[in-house]
Design an enzyme around this catalytic site. Structure first.
Site, PDB file in Angstrom:
ATOM      1  N   ASP A  21       0.875  -1.047   0.004  1.00  0.00           N
ATOM      2  CA  ASP A  21      -0.038   0.012   0.142  1.00  0.00           C
ATOM      3  C   ASP A  21       0.941   1.223   0.123  1.00  0.00           C
ATOM      4  O   ASP A  21       2.259   1.163   0.158  1.00  0.00           O
ATOM      5  CB  ASP A  21      -0.984   0.000   1.183  1.00  0.00           C
ATOM      6  CG  ASP A  21      -2.080   0.796   0.855  1.00  0.00           C
ATOM      7  OD1 ASP A  21      -2.377   1.380   0.143  1.00  0.00           O
ATOM      8  OD2 ASP A  21      -3.140   0.753   1.927  1.00  0.00           O
ATOM      9  N   HIS A  67      -9.951  -2.098  -7.870  1.00  0.00           N
ATOM     10  CA  HIS A  67     -10.001  -1.107  -6.758  1.00  0.00           C
ATOM     11  C   HIS A  67      -9.111   0.305  -7.045  1.00  0.00           C
ATOM     12  O   HIS A  67      -9.691   1.209  -6.975  1.00  0.00           O
ATOM     13  CB  HIS A  67      -9.289  -1.540  -5.389  1.00  0.00           C
ATOM     14  CG  HIS A  67      -9.019  -0.646  -4.260  1.00  0.00           C
ATOM     15  ND1 HIS A  67     -10.196  -0.069  -3.817  1.00  0.00           N
ATOM     16  CD2 HIS A  67      -8.017  -0.083  -3.416  1.00  0.00           C
ATOM     17  CE1 HIS A  67      -9.995   0.734  -2.738  1.00  0.00           C
ATOM     18  NE2 HIS A  67      -8.668   0.837  -2.620  1.00  0.00           N
TER      19      HIS A  67
HETATM   20 FE1  N7H Z   1      -7.528   1.922  -1.176  1.00  0.00          FE
HETATM   21  N1  N7H Z   1      -5.604  -2.516  -0.198  1.00  0.00           N
HETATM   22  O1  N7H Z   1      -4.677  -2.749   0.410  1.00  0.00           O
HETATM   23  O2  N7H Z   1      -6.570  -3.392  -0.585  1.00  0.00           O
HETATM   24  N2  N7H Z   1      -5.698   0.847  -1.844  1.00  0.00           N
HETATM   25  N3  N7H Z   1      -7.878   0.055   0.097  1.00  0.00           N
HETATM   26  N4  N7H Z   1      -9.102   2.919  -0.718  1.00  0.00           N
HETATM   27  N5  N7H Z   1      -7.174   3.407  -2.673  1.00  0.00           N
HETATM   28  C1  N7H Z   1      -4.898   1.155  -2.878  1.00  0.00           C
HETATM   29  O3  N7H Z   1      -1.606   2.523  -5.122  1.00  0.00           O
HETATM   30  C2  N7H Z   1      -7.048  -0.778   0.558  1.00  0.00           C
HETATM   31  C3  N7H Z   1      -9.825   2.641   0.303  1.00  0.00           C
HETATM   32  C4  N7H Z   1      -7.680   4.246  -2.934  1.00  0.00           C
HETATM   33  O4  N7H Z   1      -3.969   6.170  -7.488  1.00  0.00           O
HETATM   34  C5  N7H Z   1      -3.804   0.139  -3.046  1.00  0.00           C
HETATM   35  O5  N7H Z   1      -1.052   3.079  -3.389  1.00  0.00           O
HETATM   36  C6  N7H Z   1      -7.789  -1.416   1.594  1.00  0.00           C
HETATM   37  C7  N7H Z   1     -11.127   3.604   0.572  1.00  0.00           C
HETATM   38  C8  N7H Z   1      -7.059   5.103  -3.734  1.00  0.00           C
HETATM   39  O6  N7H Z   1      -3.840   4.397  -8.200  1.00  0.00           O
HETATM   40  C9  N7H Z   1      -4.345  -0.861  -2.316  1.00  0.00           C
HETATM   41  C10 N7H Z   1      -8.780  -0.698   1.977  1.00  0.00           C
HETATM   42  C11 N7H Z   1     -10.717   4.481  -0.521  1.00  0.00           C
HETATM   43  C12 N7H Z   1      -5.936   4.567  -4.092  1.00  0.00           C
HETATM   44  C13 N7H Z   1      -5.378  -0.420  -1.568  1.00  0.00           C
HETATM   45  C14 N7H Z   1      -8.871   0.622   1.244  1.00  0.00           C
HETATM   46  C15 N7H Z   1      -9.579   3.993  -1.196  1.00  0.00           C
HETATM   47  C16 N7H Z   1      -5.934   3.338  -3.392  1.00  0.00           C
HETATM   48  C17 N7H Z   1      -2.831   0.133  -3.937  1.00  0.00           C
HETATM   49  C18 N7H Z   1      -9.788  -0.895   3.030  1.00  0.00           C
HETATM   50  C19 N7H Z   1     -11.503   5.672  -0.693  1.00  0.00           C
HETATM   51  C20 N7H Z   1      -4.857   5.046  -5.182  1.00  0.00           C
HETATM   52  C21 N7H Z   1      -1.425   0.779  -3.430  1.00  0.00           C
HETATM   53  C22 N7H Z   1      -9.664  -1.660   3.846  1.00  0.00           C
HETATM   54  C23 N7H Z   1     -12.824   5.630  -0.686  1.00  0.00           C
HETATM   55  C24 N7H Z   1      -5.280   4.664  -6.397  1.00  0.00           C
HETATM   56  C25 N7H Z   1      -1.303   2.361  -3.982  1.00  0.00           C
HETATM   57  C26 N7H Z   1      -4.440   5.151  -7.584  1.00  0.00           C
HETATM   58  C27 N7H Z   1      -5.008   2.232  -3.666  1.00  0.00           C
HETATM   59  C28 N7H Z   1      -6.108  -1.176  -0.372  1.00  0.00           C
HETATM   60  C29 N7H Z   1      -9.725   1.412   1.303  1.00  0.00           C
HETATM   61  C30 N7H Z   1      -8.772   4.690  -2.023  1.00  0.00           C
HETATM   62  C31 N7H Z   1      -3.397  -1.963  -1.837  1.00  0.00           C
HETATM   63  C32 N7H Z   1      -7.454  -2.757   2.203  1.00  0.00           C
HETATM   64  C33 N7H Z   1     -12.247   3.533   1.658  1.00  0.00           C
HETATM   65  C34 N7H Z   1      -7.640   6.621  -4.273  1.00  0.00           C
END
Ligand code: N7H
EC number: 1.11.1.-
Length: 450
Positions: free
Chosen positions: A168, A302
């Protein structure tokens, strides 16, 4: 340039420590609280400038933010910040965020009783606890504890990875005039994240002391890791038997962090670890028909649902967040893994202490969750409806707010872009949260303490 000594450190660059505690409190005696805030708490608050060089980083970094009811308690009720979701609080908007009601919310988040939160980040829990003790002894009976959540990086080779196993913190926006953009990184106006800065569309409705503060959306998001792993194992046929590829397509990145848009068939660890390349993609390719082609990255993935990149033309510059969350809770136990079921023992709950900064919650976190993640038709104009984010999406609003509401997802099978699969398990479960305002240090001194 930005006034980096006045902006709290977590907002633009994150406190980036392995342990971070969120200490939620209510103000019991506003007069006493204010006197301690100015004299003894303010010197403990970590600015952006302090975090920029190792020599000036404190052992334990501290940030402080207030809810609307907290600002009210400090006598600022009449000076709205110009953000309606912040003003009403997260609890009343739970269902619009896709939560299946609020019966599963942590008790302290149910209502508007939390006035503020201290964020304490360090290398060890002992350091965090020592800093918290100091803060508690300064504030004495002027506050009462409402709730605490201890976040920590996962152990050993999983450090930096969240509980499903994915790296992440790779993609965050760059800020115009502050950070140097890496290839593929969006460069956005500071006013998207800092109130009353250039690009804040609501500048005129902000009181002057709100400048250089940011709105913090906090969510405690439980992750049902055994259930997620079982789904991948049971449905690997969608990706020709490759369960890791199925997970990567749901996320848009392999567990290493390598983006599937650039590494569609196999993980590529060198790509994952190269900041010059690991964000340099936009889901388009010369031979691609963008409205139909899901061979590299599914429309529903996602990272694509939450940041659609070239699906928008021109690029979207309105709906962005800076993420600064940290995992919480222990590793999966053998009993949970072998039963494919998360324990109901509260001490084994695990997930993400999600933190998002923006200048407007209705354009940032809430917009992304409601209009993109949970909207099966977004991104519009694709020949097959993308479906709902398979990782964090919820279809509860279409199903009388039932948990595990079936959600449609397209594009999981790289050989068949048109098939829609229905997921019947929530892998991420909301435990609630709150909206906060992270003020500038000068606002703490000149407005919140007086
Ligand atoms: Fe997410 N995960 O580990 O599964 N998220 N996220 N997220 N997320 C991202 O690119 C995760 C949540 C965003 O610019 C990565 O840095 C988990 C919410 C945004 O390409 C991973 C949960 C919201 C991005 C995860 C969760 C977002 C992003 C890739 C909850 C907004 C950047 C790592 C438990 C409403 C996208 C990375 C981009 C990336 C995970 C929640 C938003 C691995 C586990 C609630 C904007």
């Amino acid at each position: 340039g930005l006034n980096l000594t006045d902006i709290q450190g977590d907002i633009l660059i994150g406190m980036k420590k392995n342990k971070e505690m969120f200490f939620f409190f209510s103000i019991a005696d506003a007069t006493a609280f204010k006197s301690h805030l100015d004299s003894a708490i303010l010197p403990l608050i970590t600015s952006t400038q302090q975090l920029l060089t190792v020599a000036t980083q404190p052992t334990t970094a501290v940030n402080l933010a207030f809810s609307q009811t907290g600002l009210n308690a400090l006598g600022l009720a009449s000076q709205g910040l110009g953000d309606s979701l912040f003003a009403s609080g997260q609890f009343s908007g739970a269902e619009s965020l896709g939560d299946p009601g609020t019966s599963n919310w942590v008790q302290a988040f149910a209502g508007t009783g939390i006035h503020g939160v201290f964020l304490l980040a360090s290398d060890t829990i002992d350091n965090v606890n020592a800093e918290l003790s100091q803060i508690q002894s300064i504030l004495g009976t002027s506050i009462t504890e409402a709730y605490r959540l201890q976040g920590e990086a996962r152990p050993d080779d999983q450090q930096g990875h969240e509980h499903f196993g994915f790296m992440d913190g790779i993609s965050n926006p760059a800020i115009d005039g502050f950070s140097t953009a890496l290839p593929g990184q969006a460069v956005l106006s500071p006013g998207l994240f800092l109130l009353a800065e250039d690009g804040d569309g609501s500048s005129s409705s902000r009181p002057s002391w709100a400048k250089d503060g940011s709105l913090l959306a906090f969510r405690q998001l439980q992750q049902r890791v055994p259930e997620f792993n079982k789904f991948l194992a049971d449905n690997a046929a969608l990706t020709q038997g490759n369960a890791d590829l199925l997970g990567a397509r749901m996320m848009g990145r392999w567990k290493s962090g390598a983006p599937v848009d650039l590494a569609p068939t196999a993980d590529d660890v060198d790509l994952a670890n190269d900041p010059q390349r690991n964000n340099n993609f936009n889901f388009t390719h010369p031979d691609f028909t963008e409205t139909t082609d899901q061979t590299h990255c599914p429309f529903s993935a996602h990272i694509r649902k939450t940041n659609p990149r070239s699906d928008f033309n021109p690029l979207n510059t309105a709906n962005h967040i800076i993420r600064a969350g940290i995992p919480y809770g222990p590793e999966v136990t053998d009993a949970e893994a072998s039963s494919n079921t998360s324990s109901t023992d509260a001490s084994l709950e695990r997930g993400l202490a999600f933190v998002a900064y923006q200048s407007n919650i209705g354009n940032g976190f809430a917009f992304i969750q409601q209009n993109w993640v949970d909207n099966a038709n977004f991104f519009f104009g694709k020949t097959t409806p993308p479906g709902i984010d398979p990782i964090i999406g919820s279809n509860a609003a279409q199903n009388n707010f039932a948990p595990n509401s079936p959600r449609p997802v397209s594009g999981l099978d790289p050989t068949d872009s048109t098939t829609i699969v229905t997921l019947n398990t929530d892998f991420v479960v909301s435990r609630g949260g709150e909206y906060f305002f992270s003020p500038s240090l000068s606002a703490i001194q000149n407005t919140l303490s007086v």
